[in-house]
Design an enzyme around this catalytic site. Structure first.
Site, PDB file in Angstrom:
ATOM      1  N   SER A 128       0.836  -1.198   0.000  1.00  0.00           N
ATOM      2  CA  SER A 128       0.000   0.000   0.000  1.00  0.00           C
ATOM      3  C   SER A 128       0.870   1.247   0.000  1.00  0.00           C
ATOM      4  CB  SER A 128      -0.914   0.014   1.237  1.00  0.00           C
ATOM      5  OG  SER A 128      -1.585   1.246   1.346  1.00  0.00           O
ATOM      6  N   TYR A 146      -2.739  -0.364  10.157  1.00  0.00           N
ATOM      7  CA  TYR A 146      -2.859  -0.812   8.761  1.00  0.00           C
ATOM      8  C   TYR A 146      -1.573  -0.517   8.001  1.00  0.00           C
ATOM      9  CZ  TYR A 146      -4.128  -0.801   3.828  1.00  0.00           C
ATOM     10  OH  TYR A 146      -4.141  -1.033   2.479  1.00  0.00           O
TER      11      TYR A 146
END
Length: 320
Positions: A193, A208
């Site tokens: 990501s 995250y």
């Protein structure tokens, strides 16, 4: 003319010659990087994915990027092992793929990565036994329902993030890798990501972002460990993609659909250990790197605070 130029340079102060040399080197470095980016983004041919094997395994294939990869791999003629937690969604995706690509074989494996991962991984091991699984797409992952400070992350969400994003990817890789080693060929793609790599920090998504930073380092280490064994390991780093997880419904130039991202993702397999396959994303990455980290941090914090506010408003309406 060139001799006059050289003589002119020699007559200049030494500090000016140093600056000229450094400037020339910086320009050449920038030029090389630009040419390399243009080649990788637009000119470099995609590899023949079938050379890795006739089967590909995709985790999280019922929505978003994983679904896009499943369709694109089927389009390339690879058989599929689809691993997800919802048997009905797996069946729907399989039916949709086979209606379009009738020659593709598909095996569905039901695994709840937030549940008993060891039991699920055992199912995967049994399924891949004897199959020429050449490509693994580790796409499964979860994020926050919406942005929140670390002290607001409850115990259940914390465990869910680490178990799915870290343990799930690690153990699926461990289940599929031995077969690749035996055949001395394979490609492993782990979906990272931009929250962990592209921007300097991702406030209000700390856990995250940290799990995705793990994916990046995990991928890089495996790339070095197994490169000489014929196995290409890569961490793909997308920015925003129009998916349910990102809560973005419409695609755009900067925010591709899951299919558009997957097409770009397939073209990148087998090359760099870390990449941003969708070229507008890589352009944004380059622009972000030119900005001071403090400026990006401030912008990102304000952006995430607005997401948090909207999420809290939705929660309050549900509780009314």
């Amino acid at each position: 003319m060139s001799l006059c130029f050289v003589d002119e340079l020699k007559s200049q102060p030494s500090w000016l010659l140093v600056l000229f040399t450094l400037g020339s080197l910086s320009f050449l470095k920038f030029l090389f990087a630009t040419l390399k980016w243009v080649y990788a983004s637009f000119l470099r041919p995609a590899k023949n994915l079938k050379k890795y094997g006739s089967w590909a395994l995709v985790t999280g294939p019922t929505d978003g990027i994983g679904k896009g990869f499943a369709f694109q791999l089927a389009r390339k003629g690879l058989n599929l092992i689809l691993v997800g937690r919802n048997p009905d969604k797996l069946k729907d995706v399989s039916t949709s793929i086979q209606s379009k690509y009738s020659n593709v074989q598909i095996k569905n494996v039901v695994v709840d990565f937030s549940g008993d991962i060891d039991e699920g991984v055992q199912k995967i091991k049994e399924t891949v036994e004897g199959l020429d699984v050449g490509i693994l797409i580790n796409n499964v992952g979860v994020s926050y329902p919406y942005a929140r400070f670390f002290h607001e992350v409850d115990e259940e969400l914390l465990k869910h993030l680490i178990k799915v994003n870290v343990e799930g990817t690690t153990k699926v890789t461990q289940a599929v890798l031995p077969g690749m080693l035996k055949r001395k060929k394979g490609a492993i793609v782990n979906i990272g990501s931009g929250a962990a790599i592209v921007i300097p920090s991702d406030p209000l998504y700390a856990v995250y972002a940290a799990t995705k930073a793990y994916i990046d380092q995990f991928s890089r280490c495996l790339y070095v460990e197994y490169k000489k064994s014929g196995i290409d390991v890569q961490c793909q780093v997308p920015l925003y993609v129009a998916t349910k997880m990102a809560s973005i419904k419409r695609s755009s130039f900067w925010v591709p659909s899951s299919d558009s991202y997957a097409r770009a993702g397939l073209r990148a397999i087998g090359y760099e250990p870390r990449c941003t396959p969708y070229w507008p994303h890589s352009l944004l990455w380059g622009l972000i790197q030119l900005l001071p980290e403090s400026a990006v941090d401030s912008w990102r914090l304000g952006f995430c605070l607005r997401i948090r506010k909207r999420g809290q408003l939705k929660d309050s309406r549900k509780n009314e």
